[in-house]
Design a protein around this motif. Structure first.
Motif, PDB file in Angstrom:
ATOM      1  N   THR A   1       3.020   6.078  -2.731  1.00 59.66           N
ATOM      2  CA  THR A   1       4.140   6.848  -3.283  1.00 59.66           C
ATOM      3  C   THR A   1       3.971   7.066  -4.772  1.00 59.66           C
ATOM      4  OG1 THR A   1       5.634   5.920  -1.607  1.00 59.66           O
ATOM      5  CG2 THR A   1       6.644   6.876  -3.585  1.00 59.66           C
ATOM      6  N   HIS A   2       3.557   6.017  -5.482  1.00 60.72           N
ATOM      7  CA  HIS A   2       3.395   6.108  -6.940  1.00 60.72           C
ATOM      8  C   HIS A   2       2.301   7.095  -7.327  1.00 60.72           C
ATOM      9  CE1 HIS A   2       3.476   4.760 -11.112  1.00 60.72           C
ATOM     10  NE2 HIS A   2       2.141   4.670 -11.058  1.00 60.72           N
ATOM     11  N   CYS A   3       1.225   7.133  -6.555  1.00 54.63           N
ATOM     12  CA  CYS A   3       0.081   7.981  -6.891  1.00 54.63           C
ATOM     13  C   CYS A   3       0.114   9.346  -6.204  1.00 54.63           C
ATOM     14  CB  CYS A   3      -1.233   7.272  -6.522  1.00 54.63           C
ATOM     15  SG  CYS A   3      -1.530   5.740  -7.422  1.00 54.63           S
ATOM     16  N   GLY A   4       1.059   9.569  -5.342  1.00 57.96           N
ATOM     17  CA  GLY A   4       1.122  10.837  -4.641  1.00 57.96           C
ATOM     18  C   GLY A   4       0.008  11.005  -3.623  1.00 57.96           C
ATOM     19  N   LEU A   5      -0.391   9.887  -2.991  1.00 55.15           N
ATOM     20  CA  LEU A   5      -1.471   9.895  -2.009  1.00 55.15           C
ATOM     21  C   LEU A   5      -0.952   9.434  -0.657  1.00 55.15           C
ATOM     22  CD1 LEU A   5      -4.227   8.132  -4.182  1.00 55.15           C
ATOM     23  CD2 LEU A   5      -4.006  10.596  -3.768  1.00 55.15           C
ATOM     24  N   THR A   6      -1.752   9.684   0.370  1.00 57.08           N
ATOM     25  CA  THR A   6      -1.413   9.165   1.691  1.00 57.08           C
ATOM     26  C   THR A   6      -1.930   7.735   1.794  1.00 57.08           C
ATOM     27  OG1 THR A   6      -3.476   9.856   2.743  1.00 57.08           O
ATOM     28  CG2 THR A   6      -1.688  11.484   2.638  1.00 57.08           C
TER      29      THR A   6
ATOM     30  N   HIS B   1      -6.211   3.596   1.085  1.00 50.75           N
ATOM     31  CA  HIS B   1      -7.130   2.649   1.726  1.00 50.75           C
ATOM     32  C   HIS B   1      -8.581   2.987   1.392  1.00 50.75           C
ATOM     33  CE1 HIS B   1      -9.459   0.793   5.008  1.00 50.75           C
ATOM     34  NE2 HIS B   1      -8.496  -0.117   5.034  1.00 50.75           N
ATOM     35  N   ASP B   2      -8.921   4.268   1.457  1.00 50.62           N
ATOM     36  CA  ASP B   2     -10.290   4.699   1.150  1.00 50.62           C
ATOM     37  C   ASP B   2     -10.645   4.414  -0.306  1.00 50.62           C
ATOM     38  OD1 ASP B   2     -10.609   5.568   3.740  1.00 50.62           O
ATOM     39  OD2 ASP B   2     -10.212   7.684   3.284  1.00 50.62           O
TER      40      ASP B   2
ATOM     41  N   MET C   1       0.825  -1.202   0.000  1.00 45.74           N
ATOM     42  CA  MET C   1       0.000   0.000   0.000  1.00 45.74           C
ATOM     43  C   MET C   1       0.865   1.261   0.000  1.00 45.74           C
ATOM     44  SD  MET C   1      -3.140   1.020   2.540  1.00 45.74           S
ATOM     45  CE  MET C   1      -4.002  -0.478   2.112  1.00 45.74           C
ATOM     46  N   ASP C   2       2.025   1.165   0.683  1.00 42.34           N
ATOM     47  CA  ASP C   2       2.935   2.311   0.697  1.00 42.34           C
ATOM     48  C   ASP C   2       3.468   2.595  -0.696  1.00 42.34           C
ATOM     49  OD1 ASP C   2       2.581   2.660   3.392  1.00 42.34           O
ATOM     50  OD2 ASP C   2       4.338   1.465   3.960  1.00 42.34           O
TER      51      ASP C   2
END
Length: 298
Positions: free
Chosen positions: A6-11, A16-17, A1-2
């Motif tokens: 990182t790839h998508c620029g999201l937290t 998860h959402d 998930m990390d």
């Protein structure tokens, strides 16, 4: 998930959402080979599932709308009979327009209106000053028309005028009986939905108003905003009007009765059915009905 974050620029929380939402849409599923991880579902399979869910939801709403129509019609008819000697009937257009003027003048928040069938040019002309005055005072206005009115020049022009004044306008193949509700506290409905010439009934009883409002909101939620297209079903190529026509005819209605529900002529009903028969490769309506049911069009 990390890695995804990182790839998508999201937290990680956002990832998860989003995965939860994709799972709800059946576009990702748990991986059998990698426990704790997800695998993507082929878009054509996932989207087919989404469309099937939306069609089922729409069918459920239409069934609920049909049931509500029967309840509201019965309640209004019973109330009209009870009020025969109590002066609540409004007979003649002068009486109806006078009451509409008083109701519009006292309105403070919103006006909800359902207008099935064709509208006479003189009735629309008579409504314009009151509608303009109400919208000018900041009254919220929502109006339902039938899809057929998109092809009726004077009604379409009036609907677009309402839209330009800040009103909301939507259309659907079939809509509730004619009604106008002011501030959710008073309404006008036909004494007989099948014959508007019999006059209107002025309603203030909370029970009937609650049923009318629920009826309106059900129809509003399945209608399409004016100006938006009414797309064909990607799987059947049916327009909303054609799908509703098939449903009405399969329920046993004649061409004339189905046309009245849809606000179109029996000749237009015939043209729609000819087009549907061509797409199904059917040589008769009976064969078209069998093929439509077999292919899940009904």
């Amino acid at each position: 998930m990390d890695d995804i974050a990182t790839h998508c620029g999201l937290t990680p929380v956002q990832v998860h959402d989003h995965l939860d939402e994709l799972g709800r849409l059946t576009l990702v599923r748990a991986s059998a080979d990698r426990p704790g991880q997800m695998r993507a579902v082929s878009p054509d399979i996932g989207l087919a599932g989404i469309l099937a869910g939306q069609e089922a939801e729409l069918a459920a709403r239409q069934a609920q709308l049909a049931a509500s129509r029967a309840v509201v019609t019965r309640m209004v008819a019973e109330r009209a009979e009870h009020r025969t000697t109590h002066g609540e009937r409004l007979l003649g257009m002068d009486a109806i327009r006078s009451r509409l003027e008083r109701m519009g003048h006292s309105a403070t928040t919103e006006v909800l209106s359902s207008q099935p069938g064709n509208q006479r040019p003189e009735d629309l002309a008579a409504s314009r000053p009151a509608d303009a005055e109400a919208l000018g005072r900041g009254i919220t206005m929502r109006t339902l028309y039938q899809d057929a009115t998109r092809n009726q020049r004077h009604v379409a022009a009036y609907a677009h005028w309402l839209l330009g004044q800040g009103s909301e306008v939507r259309t659907a193949p079939t809509i509730p009986q004619r009604m106008v509700v002011f501030d959710r506290t008073q309404a006008l409905v036909p004494i007989d939905p099948a014959d508007n010439r019999k006059g209107a009934l002025y309603v203030t009883e909370p029970g009937i108003l609650a049923a009318l409002l629920d009826f309106f909101e059900q129809a509003w939620n399945t209608a399409v905003p004016l100006g938006a297209t009414t797309p064909e079903d990607p799987q059947t190529s049916l327009t909303p009007t054609e799908r509703e026509l098939l449903r009405l005819l399969s329920s046993g209605l004649t061409d004339d009765a189905a046309g009245q529900r849809l606000g179109i002529s029996s000749r237009t009903v015939g043209r729609h059915m000819y087009s549907i028969m061509e797409r199904l490769g059917a040589s008769s309506r009976f064969e078209a009905g069998i093929k439509a049911a077999h292919q899940g069009w009904l």
